[in-house]
Design an enzyme around this catalytic site. Structure first.
Site, mmCIF file in Angstrom:
data_model
loop_
_atom_site.group_PDB
_atom_site.id
_atom_site.type_symbol
_atom_site.label_atom_id
_atom_site.label_comp_id
_atom_site.label_asym_id
_atom_site.label_seq_id
_atom_site.Cartn_x
_atom_site.Cartn_y
_atom_site.Cartn_z
ATOM 1 N N LYS A 105 -11.350 -32.481 52.059
ATOM 2 C CA LYS A 105 -10.895 -31.729 53.237
ATOM 3 C C LYS A 105 -11.991 -30.754 53.645
ATOM 4 C CE LYS A 105 -6.915 -28.964 54.872
ATOM 5 N NZ LYS A 105 -5.573 -28.428 54.540
ATOM 6 N N SER A 146 -1.728 -29.574 57.776
ATOM 7 C CA SER A 146 -3.092 -29.494 58.251
ATOM 8 C C SER A 146 -4.028 -30.517 57.614
ATOM 9 C CB SER A 146 -3.655 -28.094 58.002
ATOM 10 O OG SER A 146 -3.751 -27.833 56.619
ATOM 11 N N SER A 177 1.020 -28.308 54.030
ATOM 12 C CA SER A 177 -0.085 -29.112 54.571
ATOM 13 C C SER A 177 -0.568 -30.275 53.723
ATOM 14 C CB SER A 177 -1.269 -28.216 54.875
ATOM 15 O OG SER A 177 -1.052 -27.578 56.095
HETATM 16 N N1 GLN Z 1 2.237 -25.919 59.113
HETATM 17 C C1 GLN Z 1 2.021 -24.714 58.367
HETATM 18 C C2 GLN Z 1 1.239 -23.722 59.183
HETATM 19 O O1 GLN Z 1 0.932 -24.026 60.282
HETATM 20 C C3 GLN Z 1 1.382 -25.007 57.050
HETATM 21 C C4 GLN Z 1 -0.090 -25.072 57.091
HETATM 22 C C5 GLN Z 1 -0.694 -25.263 55.737
HETATM 23 O O2 GLN Z 1 -0.009 -25.542 54.747
HETATM 24 N N2 GLN Z 1 -1.992 -25.076 55.660
HETATM 25 O O3 GLN Z 1 0.944 -22.660 58.763
#
Ligand code: GLN
Length: 488
Positions: free
Chosen positions: A76, A153, A177
């Site tokens: 990532k 994400s 995410s």
């Molecule tokens: N969807 C969540 C957010 O927008 C989680 C993001 C994440 O886990 N990095 O914060």
């Protein structure tokens, strides 16, 4: 070779049926063919990959093979990689080339993996569809013509693994995410216990929630990757001394004398989910029962407040963490009339809308007028949720719940920011409590798209979480081979 799991590939590599160079070439060809369509990589590293693969074959030839020697993976693009651009999918870091290696990516080097490239994601990991990426959203390889989200994400990681453009990948999970994108792409994604994998060198979003973890096609592969990633790190003050070791195929956790008590969260049964999710969830619960598990309804009274607490705590921490991007030391710099003007212009140009929204919310909830009513209240709710998990685990060994309300949506579904936030309902509570949770495929919905369910455990019970996930994987038996999804 694309259909091999990591475990199978290692066996073939060790038996000299294939070489790391051949395996890597096969993945580089896939990237060449589908990489642009899926948009799953921000940066590909074919030369580095071939060099890694050649080094791996040499080690194996001299009898010094490492645990994951020759396995091509995606990282990532939130993990800093020495001499390789690390962007966090932001214009702010578009040209940032770190001089250091994150602990997690170093551990993958030490385990002998081959780096294929840096996977796309939401900008600074803020989002749910990977649409906030400065580099455009990755695409879900399932029903590719529909241009569905691969989630976020870690959507570049899931798009790459599901499409057969990497054998496994790293993700980070601050509020879901890893688990949400894995669920809607038919993959296994594990958010380990907070502190099990080091955050050092991983671009910070919300430090008390950020959790690196693995994404792969099977539970055993996921466990294998986790054992490479986990381990104490002096450079991360929240790193735990508990390690995680994987010694071959996970053992069965059901039917071994004592009855396994599996909890189902009462508060989640009132949440609206798709009919497919509901029927697959009920089916998997019925399977567990028939295999000898005892199903217990448990209550985590404040769990439905987790979203509100998360969307106060995460932006608050983010607004502090992202204050460092000021155009002075590294990252984008837009010259202004004076130093403050340069700050303003650099930040205005470097951050996208969602990141700015979070900076504004985060700064507001930390301001002296709001601190007690918002931030402190959220912190209290967080404590109540963690306590709720503790008392639930006095009644059951593990908990299962849906990973999402439904299947992957089209990228242009037109959701408002609050509608996006609401998608995290099933995942954020585990981050607030720091407990391990693994999303595992539980079947295909009537539209042919995959769905996942989560197994949640006590802190540091990551092994048992994976063991139960493996059971669910084997009964659900979802065919997630990349050639099935995307054709040859
Ligand atoms: N969807 C969540 C957010 O927008 C989680 C993001 C994440 O886990 N990095 O914060």
């Amino acid at each position: 070779m694309i259909n091999l799991t990591i475990t199978e590939a290692l066996e073939k590599l060790n038996n000299r049926e294939i070489s790391a160079v051949e395996l890597t070439q096969c993945y580089l060809d896939r990237i060449e063919k589908f990489g642009a369509d899926l948009n799953c990589y921000i940066t590909t590293t074919p030369e580095r990959a071939m060099a890694d693969a050649a080094a791996s074959d040499a080690r194996r030839a001299s009898g010094d093979a490492l645990p994951l020697d020759g396995i091509p993976i995606a990282m990532k693009d939130l993990f800093a990689t020495r001499s390789i651009r690390t962007t966090a999918a932001s214009r702010m870091l578009e040209n940032f080339v770190p001089e250091y290696e994150s602990t997690v990516s170093q551990k993958f080097i030490d385990a002998g993996t081959v780096l294929l490239g840096k996977a796309n994601l939401d900008e600074f990991a803020m989002g749910t569809f990977s649409k906030t990426s400065f580099f455009g959203a990755p695409i879900n390889p399932w029903q590719i013509e529909k241009r569905l989200t691969a989630g976020g994400s870690s959507g570049g990681s899931t798009s790459a693994v599901a499409g057969g453009l990497a054998m496994g990948a790293t993700g980070t999970d601050t509020g879901g995410s890893i688990r949400f994108p894995s669920a809607i792409t038919g993959l296994v994604g594990m958010k380990p216990t907070y502190g099990l994998c080091s955050r050092w060198g991983c671009v910070a979003f919300a430090s008390s929630l950020d959790t690196p973890g693995p994404i792969a096609r099977t539970v055993d592969d996921t466990a294998l990757l986790l054992s490479a990633m986990a381990g104490h790190d002096e450079k991360d003050s929240t790193s735990s001394t508990n390690g995680f070791t994987y010694n071959g195929p996970l053992d069965s956790i059901l039917g071994e004398g004592k009855k396994l008590r599996v909890g189902v969260i009462k508060e989640f049964s009132d949440v609206k989910i798709s009919d497919d999710m509901k029927s697959l969830f009920d089916k998997r619960i019925a399977d567990l029962k028939s295999m000898g598990a005892e199903i217990i309804e448990i209550s985590i009274p404040n769990i439905l407040d987790a979203l509100a607490a998360y969307y106060i705590i995460a932006p608050a921490e983010a607004s502090s963490n992202l204050a460092r991007y000021d155009g002075m030391r590294y990252g984008l710099r837009v010259e202004g009339n004076d130093i403050y003007d340069t700050f303003k212009k650099s930040r205005a140009a470097g951050f996208g809308d969602e990141v700015k929204r979070r900076m504004i919310v985060g700064t507001a909830v930390l301001s002296s007028e709001s601190y007690d009513v918002y931030f402190m209240q959220a912190a209290r709710v967080r404590r109540l949720i963690a306590n709720g998990f503790d008392s639930a685990f006095s009644q059951c060994d593990l908990i299962v719940c849906p990973s999402s309300a439904g299947t992957a949506m089209p990228l242009d579904a037109g959701l408002s920011p609050l509608e996006f936030y609401a998608l995290d309902l099933f995942t954020v509570a585990m981050n607030l409590a720091g407990v391990p949770a693994c999303s595992v495929p539980c079947g295909l919905a009537s539209n042919g798209l995959p769905l996942g369910i989560q197994v949640v455990g006590r802190r540091f019970d990551d092994m048992r979480v994976l063991q139960l996930a493996k059971h669910i994987e084997s009964v659900a038996n979802v065919d997630n081979r990349p050639t099935v999804i995307m054709g040859k």
